[in-house]
Write a protein that holds these residues in place. Structure first.
Motif, PDB file in Angstrom:
ATOM      1  N   PRO A   1      76.979  30.554  62.652  1.00 26.74           N
ATOM      2  CA  PRO A   1      77.799  29.205  63.355  1.00 26.74           C
ATOM      3  C   PRO A   1      78.681  28.565  62.587  1.00 26.74           C
ATOM      4  O   PRO A   1      78.422  28.174  61.303  1.00 26.74           O
ATOM      5  CB  PRO A   1      76.420  28.531  63.787  1.00 26.74           C
ATOM      6  N   THR A   2      79.989  28.553  62.955  1.00 25.05           N
ATOM      7  CA  THR A   2      80.926  28.372  61.877  1.00 25.05           C
ATOM      8  C   THR A   2      82.155  27.484  62.655  1.00 25.05           C
ATOM      9  O   THR A   2      82.659  27.723  63.737  1.00 25.05           O
ATOM     10  CB  THR A   2      81.721  29.231  61.001  1.00 25.05           C
ATOM     11  N   ASP A   3      82.753  26.215  62.174  1.00 24.89           N
ATOM     12  CA  ASP A   3      83.605  25.648  62.713  1.00 24.89           C
ATOM     13  C   ASP A   3      84.966  25.902  61.967  1.00 24.89           C
ATOM     14  O   ASP A   3      85.246  25.294  60.763  1.00 24.89           O
ATOM     15  CB  ASP A   3      83.503  24.123  62.511  1.00 24.89           C
TER      16      ASP A   3
ATOM     17  N   ARG B   1      78.686  46.583  59.187  1.00 26.99           N
ATOM     18  CA  ARG B   1      78.061  45.534  59.169  1.00 26.99           C
ATOM     19  C   ARG B   1      78.812  44.446  59.401  1.00 26.99           C
ATOM     20  O   ARG B   1      80.017  44.382  58.912  1.00 26.99           O
ATOM     21  CB  ARG B   1      77.254  45.453  57.725  1.00 26.99           C
ATOM     22  N   VAL B   2      78.510  43.617  60.352  1.00 23.03           N
ATOM     23  CA  VAL B   2      79.501  42.543  60.809  1.00 23.03           C
ATOM     24  C   VAL B   2      79.013  40.977  60.671  1.00 23.03           C
ATOM     25  O   VAL B   2      77.843  40.724  61.452  1.00 23.03           O
ATOM     26  CB  VAL B   2      79.854  42.896  62.474  1.00 23.03           C
ATOM     27  N   ALA B   3      79.759  40.126  60.028  1.00 22.65           N
ATOM     28  CA  ALA B   3      79.529  38.874  60.112  1.00 22.65           C
ATOM     29  C   ALA B   3      80.001  38.186  61.239  1.00 22.65           C
ATOM     30  O   ALA B   3      81.182  38.680  61.696  1.00 22.65           O
ATOM     31  CB  ALA B   3      79.812  38.383  58.753  1.00 22.65           C
ATOM     32  N   LEU B   4      79.266  37.660  61.925  1.00 21.72           N
ATOM     33  CA  LEU B   4      79.671  37.040  63.256  1.00 21.72           C
ATOM     34  C   LEU B   4      79.907  35.445  63.132  1.00 21.72           C
ATOM     35  O   LEU B   4      79.012  34.832  62.842  1.00 21.72           O
ATOM     36  CB  LEU B   4      78.714  37.099  64.534  1.00 21.72           C
ATOM     37  N   LEU B   5      81.196  35.057  63.642  1.00 21.49           N
ATOM     38  CA  LEU B   5      81.604  33.827  63.231  1.00 21.49           C
ATOM     39  C   LEU B   5      82.242  33.041  64.647  1.00 21.49           C
ATOM     40  O   LEU B   5      83.012  33.645  65.198  1.00 21.49           O
ATOM     41  CB  LEU B   5      82.633  33.347  62.250  1.00 21.49           C
ATOM     42  N   ALA B   6      81.495  31.974  64.934  1.00 22.32           N
ATOM     43  CA  ALA B   6      81.879  31.132  66.046  1.00 22.32           C
ATOM     44  C   ALA B   6      81.193  29.801  66.008  1.00 22.32           C
ATOM     45  O   ALA B   6      80.237  29.520  65.345  1.00 22.32           O
ATOM     46  CB  ALA B   6      81.764  31.992  67.293  1.00 22.32           C
ATOM     47  N   ARG B   7      81.737  29.006  66.711  1.00 26.87           N
ATOM     48  CA  ARG B   7      81.082  27.694  66.756  1.00 26.87           C
ATOM     49  C   ARG B   7      79.543  27.672  67.559  1.00 26.87           C
ATOM     50  O   ARG B   7      78.623  27.062  67.402  1.00 26.87           O
ATOM     51  CB  ARG B   7      81.795  26.477  67.680  1.00 26.87           C
TER      52      ARG B   7
END
Length: 256
Positions: free
Chosen positions: A66-68, A37-43
């Motif tokens: 969506p993450t800064d 299971r993958v949490a996807l972090l990026a802007r």
């Protein structure tokens, strides 16, 4: 029997930064394809939503966040959402990065700060948010991994890449030091230093001469693909928990 597949990834909970493109995206897709299971972090929310849809269509499971990474509150909020959806994270990949090469004499302090905030402090914010998860996973007998994607530029100097290289040298040193703290707790720390690799990093370059130089290098050296790096990450994190591939330099065969 020697393990030759990625079967150990099934059932794990991974978090990948920089998942909107390049090495982060390729890694997220490969981990999900093998049952994590993958949490996807990026802007970029649109890119994350698109990636999550692709992973779902392929039968995988992911969560677009969506993450800064330059904002601790944003990282902490993402951590809360991951924990609410998936529980504890046991595989963290710091793939986010910014490359803005220019002569130091240009004095582009805004670019220096952006690279420091993303490449170094951003990785530290993620470490702060998820190290407790990794330690708890290992203490319970599970496999726990922290993977930092540095660069060959961490120890091979290139003209006009002084600040970028310095941020990657810091990340390489951070990985080494974290290993002394986390290794005794059975948390594996891996530092990867890719050479010439196709990614969006090249698109960050706003110096026409340097951009052309990169194009020429790709033509001459046949650079690595993001999938090549993802494959190495999947291999590394699917080894038995007592095996830590701690540091790897990955180059195109033609790159000296």
């Amino acid at each position: 029997m020697t393990q030759t597949t990625y079967d150990n990834l099934s059932g794990r909970t991974a978090l990948v930064t920089g998942a909107a493109s390049g090495m982060g995206e390729a890694t997220a897709r490969l981990l999900a394809a093998h049952g994590a299971r993958v949490a996807l972090l990026a802007r970029r929310a649109d890119r994350l939503t698109e990636l999550a849809a692709k992973i779902g269509a392929d039968g995988g499971q992911s969560l677009a966040l969506p993450t800064d990474l330059t904002d601790q509150d944003s990282v902490d909020a993402a951590a809360e959402r991951v924990h609410a959806a998936y529980g504890r994270v046991d595989l963290v990949v710091n793939a986010a990065g910014v490359m803005l090469p220019n002569p130091v004499t240009d004095g582009r302090a805004d670019e220096w700060q952006r690279m420091l905030d993303t490449n170094v402090a951003g990785a530290l914010r993620v470490v702060r948010a998820f190290t407790a998860d990794l330690i708890a996973t290992a203490a319970a007998g599970g496999t726990a991994d922290l993977v930092n994607i540095s660069s060959i530029g961490a120890h091979v100097p290139f003209p006009n890449y002084a600040v970028y290289g310095a941020t990657k040298a810091a990340l390489t040193y951070l990985s080494q030091s974290l290993r002394t703290e986390l290794g005794p707790l059975d948390v594996r720390v891996t530092n990867l230093e890719p050479g010439l690799t196709e990614s969006e990093l090249a698109s960050h370059v706003d110096n026409a001469d340097l951009s052309g130089q990169l194009d020429g290098m790709f033509e001459a050296l046949t650079g690595l693909s993001s999938d090549d790096i993802a494959d190495l990450i999947a291999y590394t994190t699917s080894r038995p928990r007592h095996v830590n591939l701690r540091h790897a330099v990955i180059l195109p065969t033609r790159q000296a």
